[in-house]
Scaffold this active site. Structure first.
Site, PDB file in Angstrom:
ATOM      1  N   TYR A 137       0.822  -1.216   0.000  1.00 22.73           N
ATOM      2  CA  TYR A 137       0.000   0.000   0.000  1.00 22.73           C
ATOM      3  C   TYR A 137       0.854   1.262   0.000  1.00 22.73           C
ATOM      4  O   TYR A 137       0.329   2.360   0.141  1.00 22.73           O
ATOM      5  CB  TYR A 137      -0.910   0.015   1.235  1.00 22.73           C
ATOM      6  N   LYS A 204       4.216 -14.179   5.473  1.00 23.70           N
ATOM      7  CA  LYS A 204       4.495 -15.189   4.440  1.00 23.70           C
ATOM      8  C   LYS A 204       6.015 -15.230   4.281  1.00 23.70           C
ATOM      9  O   LYS A 204       6.569 -15.039   3.188  1.00 23.70           O
ATOM     10  CB  LYS A 204       3.772 -14.783   3.139  1.00 23.70           C
ATOM     11  N   ASP A 237      -1.722 -17.951   4.794  1.00 25.89           N
ATOM     12  CA  ASP A 237      -2.736 -18.854   4.206  1.00 25.89           C
ATOM     13  C   ASP A 237      -3.248 -19.834   5.265  1.00 25.89           C
ATOM     14  O   ASP A 237      -4.454 -20.068   5.404  1.00 25.89           O
ATOM     15  CB  ASP A 237      -2.205 -19.575   2.961  1.00 25.89           C
ATOM     16  N   ASP A 261      -5.483  -6.004   5.903  1.00 21.45           N
ATOM     17  CA  ASP A 261      -6.706  -5.545   5.235  1.00 21.45           C
ATOM     18  C   ASP A 261      -7.615  -6.740   4.933  1.00 21.45           C
ATOM     19  O   ASP A 261      -8.814  -6.739   5.237  1.00 21.45           O
ATOM     20  CB  ASP A 261      -6.298  -4.835   3.933  1.00 21.45           C
TER      21      ASP A 261
END
Ligand code: NAD
Length: 378
Positions: A137, A204, A237, A261
């Site tokens: 972002y 991640k 995930d 988000d």
């Protein structure tokens, strides 16, 4: 200054001025609803109303007038309704601009079950703490086919011997030690202040070793300063699957911007949807409270939508400024009206066209009446 009777003793109070940004779409309706309920609690608040967004742009040629900035700088605490961002063309998000301008680096989104809201789960009480200033972002993007994109693709081939297709658009994902440290420390401090037991870092790092890996390394280092709070990490995930399977196992989650988000909408879905999901954007100096949902333009002016997310954002604000009693009364009144299930909006009723649903105004009146009934009981 005004005199106020409290428990039979007269005390002098100074009203706290709060910047109030109604927003657009459904913003003005839910803002008005929130103001009525906050005032019913007797909180010592004066509102300074300033607006931003599309309607202001039409009148004044700017989406974020200087008076909004000045008001927030002066009052240090604000609450806002949602503001529409045109998709694809037009102005960039006012919401993102405000967070960036005031360095409101921590986005706090509590997701909690209230009895009466139909949801697949019970006993969910998660707080999402999302980093608000960097990651994908950051707004550093290279358009497909631009000379900068081609230059970058050539540079990466030369330095890393990696082929990126020439017809690629590129977004950059910066994650810094400084921004990671402050958001992770914020999460542990939040846990400590709010009697939370565990902080889970979501990342991640197995794939993005230099960005998410850095975030995880900082998390492990800072966690060692908070031995009283359990810490753990999850790959994003896996986190999504676990939240759907056993959300009750999780407490405070700290995430970089993009995962934050996405996971906060997932968590809102666990507890009954966007109509009940409040939020806060907090920096070292200034805090701005707002619901997680957007301006739902199709419902503008229809007396239809749920004011709860906006009201619960005000509960967070009241706690932030130390009006804890008013915050507790307000949350209790909202929770009781939802539990009774009579005066609630369409989204809290079973079936999409349930004729017993009431409008924003009627739900607001029921909450105000509930607060008045508490006062009679005391
Ligand atoms: P949205 O959250 O406005 O609405 C999606 C759907 O969720 C609505 O159509 C409605 O069915 C439901 N919903 C949302 N709020 C509700 C409420 N209070 N009560 C009952 N149902 C509710 O999302 P969107 O349609 O993707 O976005 C609309 C606009 O809002 C866009 O311009 C977007 O950029 C903007 N937006 C602003 C903010 C903000 O101001 N912080 C946040 C998100 C989106």
């Amino acid at each position: 200054m005004q005199k106020q009777a409290s428990k039979g003793i007269e005390k002098e109070t100074i009203k706290r001025t709060i910047t109030l940004i109604p927003g657009d779409g459904i913003g003005p309706e839910i803002t008005e609803a929130m103001v009525r309920v906050v005032e019913a609690t007797g909180a010592d608040i004066e509102w300074e109303v300033v607006n931003a967004g599309a309607e202001v742009y039409e009148r004044e040629g700017t989406v974020l007038p200087q008076r909004v900035i000045d008001s927030l700088k002066k009052n240090r605490v604000g609450i806002k309704g949602p503001i529409t961002t045109p998709v694809g063309t037009g102005f960039r998000s006012v919401n993102v601009a405000l967070r960036k301008f005031f360095d409101l680096y921590a986005c706090v989104r509590p997701c909690k079950n209230y009895p009466g809201i139909s949801s697949r789960y019970e006993g969910v009480d998660i707080v999402i703490i999302r980093e608000n200033t960097e990651d994908l972002y950051a707004g550093v993007e290279f358009e497909c086919g631009s000379s900068e994109a081609i230059e970058l693709i050539n540079f990466i081939k030369e330095r890393k011997d990696v082929d990126i297709r020439k017809d690629s658009g590129i977004s950059i994902k910066p994650i810094s030690i400084g921004a990671s440290e402050r958001i992770i420390r914020f999460a542990f401090e939040y846990a400590r202040k709010n009697n939370r037991k565990k902080v889970t870092c979501v990342h991640k790092a197995n794939i993005m070793k230099y960005s998410d890996g850095l975030f995880l390394d900082v998390f492990k280092r800072i966690a060692s300063d908070y031995q009283d709070i359990e810490s753990e990490d999850r790959i994003v995930d896996n986190m999504c699957m676990q939240l759907v399977q056993k959300p009750q196992f999780y407490d405070v989650l700290v995430l970089p911007n993009l995962y934050g988000d996405i996971v906060s909408d997932l968590a809102a879905g666990l507890v009954g949807g966007l109509g009940v999901a409040p939020g806060a954007n907090i920096g070292d100096e200034i805090a701005l409270f707002e619901p997680t949902h957007g301006s739902a333009p199709k419902y503008k002016g229809k007396n239809k939508v749920n004011p709860t997310a906006m009201m619960l954002s005000a509960v967070l604000m009241l706690k932030y400024i130390g009006e804890n009693e008013c915050a507790d009364v307000m949350e209790k009144a909202i929770a009781e009206v939802i539990k009774e299930g009579k005066y609630v909006t369409y989204d809290l009723k079973p079936g999409s066209d349930n004729h017993t649903a009431v409008g924003t105004l009627e739900m607001t009146e029921a909450i105000v009446d509930k607060i008045k009934s508490f006062k009679v009981q005391y």
